[in-house]
Every structure is written in structure tokens, then in C-alpha cells.
Design a protein around this motif. Structure first.
Motif, PDB file in Angstrom:
ATOM      1  N   LEU A  32      16.383  30.773  73.916  1.00 48.21           N
ATOM      2  CA  LEU A  32      14.990  30.999  74.289  1.00 48.21           C
ATOM      3  C   LEU A  32      14.437  29.826  75.096  1.00 48.21           C
ATOM      4  CD1 LEU A  32      13.682  32.647  71.008  1.00 48.21           C
ATOM      5  CD2 LEU A  32      14.023  33.745  73.224  1.00 48.21           C
ATOM      6  N   LYS A  33      14.788  28.624  74.691  1.00 45.75           N
ATOM      7  CA  LYS A  33      14.327  27.448  75.434  1.00 45.75           C
ATOM      8  C   LYS A  33      14.896  27.449  76.848  1.00 45.75           C
ATOM      9  CE  LYS A  33      14.087  22.430  75.166  1.00 45.75           C
ATOM     10  NZ  LYS A  33      14.432  21.244  74.390  1.00 45.75           N
TER      11      LYS A  33
ATOM     12  N   ARG B  96       7.431  28.459  72.283  1.00 44.28           N
ATOM     13  CA  ARG B  96       6.894  28.899  70.989  1.00 44.28           C
ATOM     14  C   ARG B  96       5.485  29.470  71.142  1.00 44.28           C
ATOM     15  NH1 ARG B  96      10.080  27.136  66.705  1.00 44.28           N
ATOM     16  NH2 ARG B  96      11.570  25.531  67.282  1.00 44.28           N
ATOM     17  N   ASN B  97       4.822  29.183  72.227  1.00 44.79           N
ATOM     18  CA  ASN B  97       3.476  29.709  72.471  1.00 44.79           C
ATOM     19  C   ASN B  97       3.497  31.143  72.989  1.00 44.79           C
ATOM     20  OD1 ASN B  97       2.483  27.204  71.757  1.00 44.79           O
ATOM     21  ND2 ASN B  97       2.445  26.469  73.864  1.00 44.79           N
ATOM     22  N   HIS B  98       4.652  31.634  73.383  1.00 43.59           N
ATOM     23  CA  HIS B  98       4.780  32.996  73.910  1.00 43.59           C
ATOM     24  C   HIS B  98       4.350  33.984  72.832  1.00 43.59           C
ATOM     25  CE1 HIS B  98       6.651  36.617  75.511  1.00 43.59           C
ATOM     26  NE2 HIS B  98       6.742  35.998  76.676  1.00 43.59           N
TER      27      HIS B  98
END
Length: 181
Positions: free
Chosen positions: A25-26, A32-34
């Protein structure tokens, strides 16, 4: 080779390998704000378990552990790319709320409350429609174009505009109750 992830090995497995999901994901730029970050993590963990169950080598041997990491990373990455593509297609099919909608609104001198209610109702209707149906609704309600004008503006036949009109009427039929009140 198909194996099952037993409950005894589950905690150790996720402690050791869940970083793969976060790493993917990174790497794909999903922070993490998604808004869908947690959903992506869950889908990634499911894909990680699937990779474990379908990995062709014996994972008890240390030499295959490194190969599994690459295998799992690839599986999770492909899954995340699929999810991101689906999300992108969904966003592209939804027409955004026009910024200049207020400028396009005809001068009908409606009382403020009524105009506000109509705009609010329109905001509820638009997400239920496809991009073309949204364009039809805005052209009909806001700019008050005729079927011929809409067809010319959108570069389609009048028959297509009538099909949009029919689908909009079907999808928004439940709003008739609100409008009758």
C-alpha cells in the motif's frame, strides 16, 4: 499444493508477514489517511492468506521463506492494483458536482428556501445516476435545454437522450413522493 492456515500458526504468520500488505500500500501511494485504507488492508490480508495456501513450496524450510515473501508481495500488489483500478473507474463514471452550477442556474427568482431545497434534492439524485444520466438531468433541470439541444451538446442522437430520460425516470421514481409533498 494447497495448505490451510491453522489457528495456532495464524498469529505468528500475520506478525511475520502482514508488513507485506502495508508495504504494498505504501509503494502504491495509498496512505493511512485514504478513506478506504482499512478495506484495502483487509483485502490484502485475505490475499496474503491465499498466497500462503497456494505457495507451491514447503514453507517449513527456511530457504523457501524468501521466495514466499516475493510471491506474496506480487499477489497482494496485483490485488491492490485491481482494487485501485476499480475505484478509479467508479470515480470516473461518477460526474462531479459542477463548480459553476450556481452560474448556470436560470434566473427564476425562486424563494431562497425553495431554491435551496431543490439544489439539495439534486445533490441527492446525482450519485444515483451514471455520468450520461447526470449530464441529462443537469441539462434538463438546471439549464433547461430541450432534447434536441441536449443531443447536440452531448454529441448523441435524440433517441439516446430519450433513453437517458427513461432511465433517469426509473431510477428517480422514489423521489416523486418527496416532490408531491
Amino acid at each position: 499444493m494447497i495448505r490451510k492456515l491453522s489457528e495456532e500458526k495464524e498469529k505468528a504468520f500475520f506478525d511475520q508477514h502482514s508488513g507485506i500488505v502495508h508495504g504494498v500500500l505504501k509503494k502504491l501511494g495509498v496512505s493511512r489517511n485514504h478513506s478506504d485504507y482499512d478495506d484495502f488492508v483487509q483485502q490484502g490480508l485475505l490475499k496474503l492468506v491465499e498466497a500462503y495456501e497456494t505457495f507451491p513450496k514447503d514453507l517449513e524450510q527456511a530457504e523457501y521463506l524468501y521466495q514466499f515473501t516475493g510471491f506474496a508481495y506480487t499477489k497482494v500488489r496485483w490485488k491492490m492494483l485491481d482494487l485501485l483500478r476499480k475505484q478509479q473507474r467508479k470515480w470516473e463514471s461518477e460526474m462531479p458536482w459542477p463548480e459553476d452550477l450556481v452560474k448556470q442556474q436560470p434566473d427564476t427568482h425562486l424563494p431562497f428556501e425553495q431554491a435551496y431545497q431543490e439544489m439539495d434534492l439534486l445533490k441527492e439524485m446525482l450519485p444515483l445516476l451514471t455520468k450520461n444520466e447526470q449530464a441529462y438531468l443537469l441539462d434538463t433541470v438546471v439549464t433547461r435545454l430541450s432534447v434536441t439541444e441536449i443531443a447536440k451538446k452531448q454529441g448523441v442522437s435524440r433517441k439516446t437522450v430519450y433513453q437517458w430520460k427513461k432511465r433517469v425516470a426509473e431510477k428517480l421514481a422514489h423521489f416523486l413522493l418527496i416532490l408531491k409533498d
